[in-house]
Scaffold this active site. Sequence first.
Site, mmCIF file in Angstrom:
data_model
loop_
_atom_site.group_PDB
_atom_site.id
_atom_site.type_symbol
_atom_site.label_atom_id
_atom_site.label_comp_id
_atom_site.label_asym_id
_atom_site.label_seq_id
_atom_site.Cartn_x
_atom_site.Cartn_y
_atom_site.Cartn_z
ATOM 1 N N LYS A 133 -1.679 -53.206 -20.248
ATOM 2 C CA LYS A 133 -1.065 -53.635 -21.606
ATOM 3 C C LYS A 133 0.234 -53.367 -21.539
ATOM 4 C CE LYS A 133 -5.269 -52.438 -24.054
ATOM 5 N NZ LYS A 133 -5.726 -51.348 -25.132
ATOM 6 N N HIS A 154 -7.400 -44.093 -36.135
ATOM 7 C CA HIS A 154 -7.355 -42.855 -34.998
ATOM 8 C C HIS A 154 -7.194 -41.538 -35.707
ATOM 9 C CE1 HIS A 154 -5.246 -46.407 -32.592
ATOM 10 N NE2 HIS A 154 -6.407 -45.959 -31.804
ATOM 11 N N ARG A 165 -16.211 -48.613 -33.519
ATOM 12 C CA ARG A 165 -16.073 -49.341 -34.598
ATOM 13 C C ARG A 165 -17.572 -50.389 -34.740
ATOM 14 N NH1 ARG A 165 -10.350 -51.604 -32.976
ATOM 15 N NH2 ARG A 165 -11.618 -51.543 -31.030
ATOM 16 N N SER A 223 -5.191 -51.380 -33.369
ATOM 17 C CA SER A 223 -3.890 -51.569 -33.154
ATOM 18 C C SER A 223 -3.105 -52.638 -33.179
ATOM 19 C CB SER A 223 -3.330 -50.371 -32.008
ATOM 20 O OG SER A 223 -3.639 -49.240 -32.203
HETATM 21 O O1 PNS Z 1 -7.131 -47.202 -26.771
HETATM 22 P P1 PNS Z 1 -7.641 -47.852 -25.460
HETATM 23 O O2 PNS Z 1 -6.486 -48.866 -24.983
HETATM 24 O O3 PNS Z 1 -8.630 -48.415 -25.598
HETATM 25 O O4 PNS Z 1 -7.719 -46.712 -24.396
HETATM 26 C C1 PNS Z 1 -8.222 -46.943 -22.992
HETATM 27 C C2 PNS Z 1 -7.939 -45.620 -22.349
HETATM 28 C C3 PNS Z 1 -6.416 -45.250 -22.235
HETATM 29 C C4 PNS Z 1 -8.969 -44.588 -22.813
HETATM 30 C C5 PNS Z 1 -8.303 -45.875 -20.879
HETATM 31 O O5 PNS Z 1 -7.750 -46.878 -20.394
HETATM 32 C C6 PNS Z 1 -8.020 -44.819 -19.898
HETATM 33 O O6 PNS Z 1 -9.060 -43.933 -19.894
HETATM 34 N N1 PNS Z 1 -7.032 -44.943 -19.289
HETATM 35 C C7 PNS Z 1 -6.637 -44.049 -18.281
HETATM 36 C C8 PNS Z 1 -6.852 -44.224 -16.895
HETATM 37 C C9 PNS Z 1 -8.358 -44.078 -16.333
HETATM 38 O O7 PNS Z 1 -8.662 -43.225 -16.379
HETATM 39 N N2 PNS Z 1 -8.979 -45.408 -16.152
HETATM 40 C C10 PNS Z 1 -10.217 -45.469 -16.017
HETATM 41 C C11 PNS Z 1 -11.138 -45.464 -17.334
HETATM 42 S S1 PNS Z 1 -13.038 -45.349 -16.744
#
Ligand code: PNS
Length: 178
Positions: A48, A24, A97, A135
């Site tokens: 999660k 990150h 990745r 993570s």
């Molecule tokens: O590190 P991660 O868990 O892969 O990140 C995922 C994240 C936080 C980017 C995604 O869950 C997100 O954007 N969450 C905010 C809520 C939202 O907008 N959800 C719709 C995404 S299309």
Amino acid sequence: MAAGAGEVRRAVYPGSFDPPTLGHLDIISRAARLFDELIVAVAVNAQKKPLFTLEERVAMLQECCQHLPNVRVVPLQGLLARFAQSVGACVIVRGLRAVSDFEYEFQMASMNRQLAPEVDTCFLMTHQQYAFLSSSIVKEVARLGGDVSQLVPPNVHARLTQRFAAESAGEATPATNL
Ligand code: PNS
């Protein structure tokens, strides 16, 4: 709205960061060079159950980003697309990745484009050194007593050690999503 000539180019780097890894931080430092301002948005993810609370994840990243003057770390409670619009970001940054990341990232980028057509998603290839790093794997290895000191920043390592020491001592340390 997308940045025009002379405007500040602001990007959002969203994630769960539970916990932040060196992968990150690699993306953060590279994105901070590419954009005038970078907002690291630490998300609440209802799907999660995090090891660290939102406040802990924000604090860890703030500690890690102290040396980057154009980086801000904030909590993200709602829709990412709406947040990006509200802060005037022209780009959402994500790290890629491996091919296995692609489907999920493609789906998210497409949905975010649907919700906020003026905000583009920019993918940075993760440094080869961190291609295997996540993570989840860091948490699993740390929980089982493996050495993750080369995979996370020192402040995160200290918190992981503390958290799992407390866990093995029988203290309940459930993080809530909030
Ligand atoms: O590190 P991660 O868990 O892969 O990140 C995922 C994240 C936080 C980017 C995604 O869950 C997100 O954007 N969450 C905010 C809520 C939202 O907008 N959800 C719709 C995404 S299309």
